[in-house]
Design a protein around this motif. Structure first.
Motif, PDB file in Angstrom:
ATOM      1  N   ARG A   1      19.757  45.155  19.128  1.00  0.00           N
ATOM      2  CA  ARG A   1      20.918  45.878  18.578  1.00  0.00           C
ATOM      3  C   ARG A   1      20.570  46.527  17.248  1.00  0.00           C
ATOM      4  NH1 ARG A   1      23.426  48.310  20.717  1.00  0.00           N
ATOM      5  NH2 ARG A   1      25.413  48.108  19.629  1.00  0.00           N
ATOM      6  N   SER A   2      19.654  45.909  16.480  1.00  0.00           N
ATOM      7  CA  SER A   2      19.199  46.521  15.233  1.00  0.00           C
ATOM      8  C   SER A   2      18.447  47.817  15.499  1.00  0.00           C
ATOM      9  CB  SER A   2      18.290  45.550  14.467  1.00  0.00           C
ATOM     10  OG  SER A   2      19.023  44.414  14.053  1.00  0.00           O
ATOM     11  N   CYS A   3      17.876  47.932  16.700  1.00  0.00           N
ATOM     12  CA  CYS A   3      17.174  49.154  17.112  1.00  0.00           C
ATOM     13  C   CYS A   3      18.116  50.147  17.795  1.00  0.00           C
ATOM     14  CB  CYS A   3      16.038  48.812  18.080  1.00  0.00           C
ATOM     15  SG  CYS A   3      14.729  47.805  17.376  1.00  0.00           S
ATOM     16  N   GLY A   4      19.391  49.807  17.909  1.00  0.00           N
ATOM     17  CA  GLY A   4      20.360  50.688  18.549  1.00  0.00           C
ATOM     18  C   GLY A   4      20.297  50.697  20.057  1.00  0.00           C
ATOM     19  N   ILE A   5      19.705  49.660  20.634  1.00  0.00           N
ATOM     20  CA  ILE A   5      19.511  49.607  22.089  1.00  0.00           C
ATOM     21  C   ILE A   5      20.623  48.789  22.739  1.00  0.00           C
ATOM     22  CG2 ILE A   5      17.987  48.716  23.909  1.00  0.00           C
ATOM     23  CD1 ILE A   5      15.665  49.361  21.951  1.00  0.00           C
ATOM     24  N   GLN A   6      21.150  49.315  23.839  1.00  0.00           N
ATOM     25  CA  GLN A   6      22.183  48.599  24.579  1.00  0.00           C
ATOM     26  C   GLN A   6      21.578  47.400  25.313  1.00  0.00           C
ATOM     27  OE1 GLN A   6      25.113  50.569  26.909  1.00  0.00           O
ATOM     28  NE2 GLN A   6      25.135  52.413  25.651  1.00  0.00           N
ATOM     29  N   VAL A   7      22.319  46.297  25.310  1.00  0.00           N
ATOM     30  CA  VAL A   7      21.867  45.056  25.943  1.00  0.00           C
ATOM     31  C   VAL A   7      22.769  44.731  27.129  1.00  0.00           C
ATOM     32  CG1 VAL A   7      21.496  42.582  25.631  1.00  0.00           C
ATOM     33  CG2 VAL A   7      20.956  44.169  23.764  1.00  0.00           C
ATOM     34  N   ILE A   8      22.139  44.527  28.274  1.00  0.00           N
ATOM     35  CA  ILE A   8      22.843  44.076  29.474  1.00  0.00           C
ATOM     36  C   ILE A   8      22.331  42.684  29.798  1.00  0.00           C
ATOM     37  CG2 ILE A   8      23.199  44.462  31.940  1.00  0.00           C
ATOM     38  CD1 ILE A   8      22.288  47.411  29.882  1.00  0.00           C
ATOM     39  N   VAL A   9      23.219  41.763  30.115  1.00  0.00           N
ATOM     40  CA  VAL A   9      22.838  40.372  30.343  1.00  0.00           C
ATOM     41  C   VAL A   9      23.031  40.008  31.811  1.00  0.00           C
ATOM     42  CG1 VAL A   9      23.273  37.975  29.716  1.00  0.00           C
ATOM     43  CG2 VAL A   9      23.427  39.762  27.979  1.00  0.00           C
ATOM     44  N   HIS A  10      22.027  39.359  32.379  1.00  0.00           N
ATOM     45  CA  HIS A  10      22.115  38.850  33.743  1.00  0.00           C
ATOM     46  C   HIS A  10      22.627  37.409  33.707  1.00  0.00           C
ATOM     47  CE1 HIS A  10      19.060  41.775  35.745  1.00  0.00           C
ATOM     48  NE2 HIS A  10      19.551  42.317  34.629  1.00  0.00           N
ATOM     49  N   THR A  11      23.649  37.138  34.517  1.00  0.00           N
ATOM     50  CA  THR A  11      24.138  35.769  34.671  1.00  0.00           C
ATOM     51  C   THR A  11      24.172  35.443  36.162  1.00  0.00           C
ATOM     52  OG1 THR A  11      26.472  36.439  34.795  1.00  0.00           O
ATOM     53  CG2 THR A  11      25.586  35.937  32.614  1.00  0.00           C
ATOM     54  N   ILE A  12      24.091  34.150  36.481  1.00  0.00           N
ATOM     55  CA  ILE A  12      24.172  33.704  37.877  1.00  0.00           C
ATOM     56  C   ILE A  12      25.314  32.710  37.998  1.00  0.00           C
ATOM     57  CG2 ILE A  12      23.017  32.482  39.752  1.00  0.00           C
ATOM     58  CD1 ILE A  12      20.381  33.558  38.795  1.00  0.00           C
ATOM     59  N   LEU A  13      26.193  32.970  38.953  1.00  0.00           N
ATOM     60  CA  LEU A  13      27.308  32.069  39.244  1.00  0.00           C
ATOM     61  C   LEU A  13      26.958  31.201  40.443  1.00  0.00           C
ATOM     62  CD1 LEU A  13      30.288  34.586  38.896  1.00  0.00           C
ATOM     63  CD2 LEU A  13      29.264  33.114  37.139  1.00  0.00           C
ATOM     64  N   GLY A  14      27.155  29.884  40.278  1.00  0.00           N
ATOM     65  CA  GLY A  14      26.881  28.962  41.370  1.00  0.00           C
ATOM     66  C   GLY A  14      25.559  28.232  41.243  1.00  0.00           C
ATOM     67  N   LEU A  15      24.979  28.206  40.039  1.00  0.00           N
ATOM     68  CA  LEU A  15      23.722  27.483  39.849  1.00  0.00           C
ATOM     69  C   LEU A  15      23.916  25.993  40.130  1.00  0.00           C
ATOM     70  CD1 LEU A  15      22.457  29.247  36.619  1.00  0.00           C
ATOM     71  CD2 LEU A  15      21.332  29.316  38.855  1.00  0.00           C
TER      72      LEU A  15
END
Length: 311
Positions: A178-192
């Motif tokens: 975020r300090s570099c101005g880059i968008q972050v998308i997060v992967h999550t898993i439901l049902g682990l």
């Protein structure tokens, strides 16, 4: 604010809003491996990860990046006319290489005139300073997204799935990007395995107060030739049923700010590798049920208008 009559901020809406038309992903393979496979962090990878390193739909790494782009475009254009694309480096860990090599392949992708976004799937522990500087430079040319595989905030589960890094590492990576101005998308898993509904919702609550711009909500898939498959076949855990997943998914989305773009609601498992749940192969049926279930809830309309409620 309405998002094409959906009660969530979909990636499709975001792309149409930014680029004036539908945008499709081109799944690419940069020929890298993963520190969780080569012994640097661990061996065998995360227990759910296929031999293809979660890039089972990506183009062949034997092709150059321009060749991969061309082949993937041709596949999409067999079905529909498309003019704009996301270059998505999907397979394995896509910043796990020297910065000079990454600069070559990322530049080849971002310089394609039909590519409007460069999206890079990686691990939080594979973002050294020289790679961050490269991503910051590329982000001045066209938007760069970095997709981080978090899966869960719970350390016991992260150890079970062999994620190989602590939550504090993820937090440092988000801050640096975020300090570099880059968008972050997060992967999550439901049902682990072993995770309760409460724990999954705790992951959503944590992410809702993180500086992320997008999220992928992934149904747990059991794929052949993975350690997860061995656990499943031994009866140590059960996969989610479709209605159970749909209701859980909506619970998760309702706990996220409407400012967070939903990049994925289910996910695909290769038909030749998927052991369970088989119902996930009926993607259109699942998405229709998700949208119908949203409308069955009394609160869904509120999400369309008041994002401040979710801060």
């Amino acid at each position: 604010m309405k998002w094409d009559d959906k009660p969530y901020y979909s990636l499709d809406y975001e792309m149409k809003h930014c680029f004036g038309e539908k945008v499709y992903r081109l799944a690419l393979n940069g020929g890298m491996t993963c520190p969780n496979r080569d012994g640097t962090v661990g061996k065998g990878g995360c227990i759910f990860c296929s031999r293809g390193g979660s890039g089972d739909f990506a183009a062949s790494s034997l092709l150059s990046i321009p060749e991969q782009l061309a082949s993937q475009k041709a596949l999409i254009r067999r079905k529909r006319p498309v003019q704009k694309f996301i270059a998505y480096f999907q397979a394995y860990t896509n910043t796990y290489a020297p910065a000079a090599y990454l600069e070559k392949i990322f530049t080849e992708a971002i310089n394609d005139p039909e590519v409007v976004v460069l999206s890079i799937a990686t691990r939080p522990d594979c973002l050294p300073d020289d790679v961050l500087a490269l991503l910051e430079r590329l982000n001045r040319i066209k938007p760069v997204w970095v997709e981080l595989g978090l899966q869960t905030v719970h350390e016991n589960t992260s150890k079970l799935i062999r994620r190989g890094y602590e939550l504090s590492c993820f937090e440092r990576a988000v801050s640096a990007l975020r300090s570099c101005g880059i968008q972050v998308i997060v992967h999550t898993i439901l049902g682990l395995p072993g995770e309760s509904r409460t724990q999954m919702l705790e992951t959503m609550a944590y992410l809702n107060h993180s500086d992320i711009q997008g999220i992928k909500l992934q149904l747990l898939h059991v794929l052949r030739d993975t350690d997860l498959a061995s656990c499943y076949e031994s009866g140590s855990f059960a996969v989610l049923g479709m209605e159970e997943y749909v209701q859980l998914l909506i619970d998760c989305v309702e706990r996220l700010s409407p400012d967070i773009v939903i990049h994925r609601m289910t996910g695909d498992g290769p038909s030749d590798l998927l052991i369970a749940p088989k119902w996930s192969m009926r993607k259109r049926t699942v998405l229709n049920r998700i949208h119908a279930a949203f409308r069955e809830r009394d609160t869904w309309q509120g999400r369309l208008y008041d994002s401040d409620l979710y801060k």
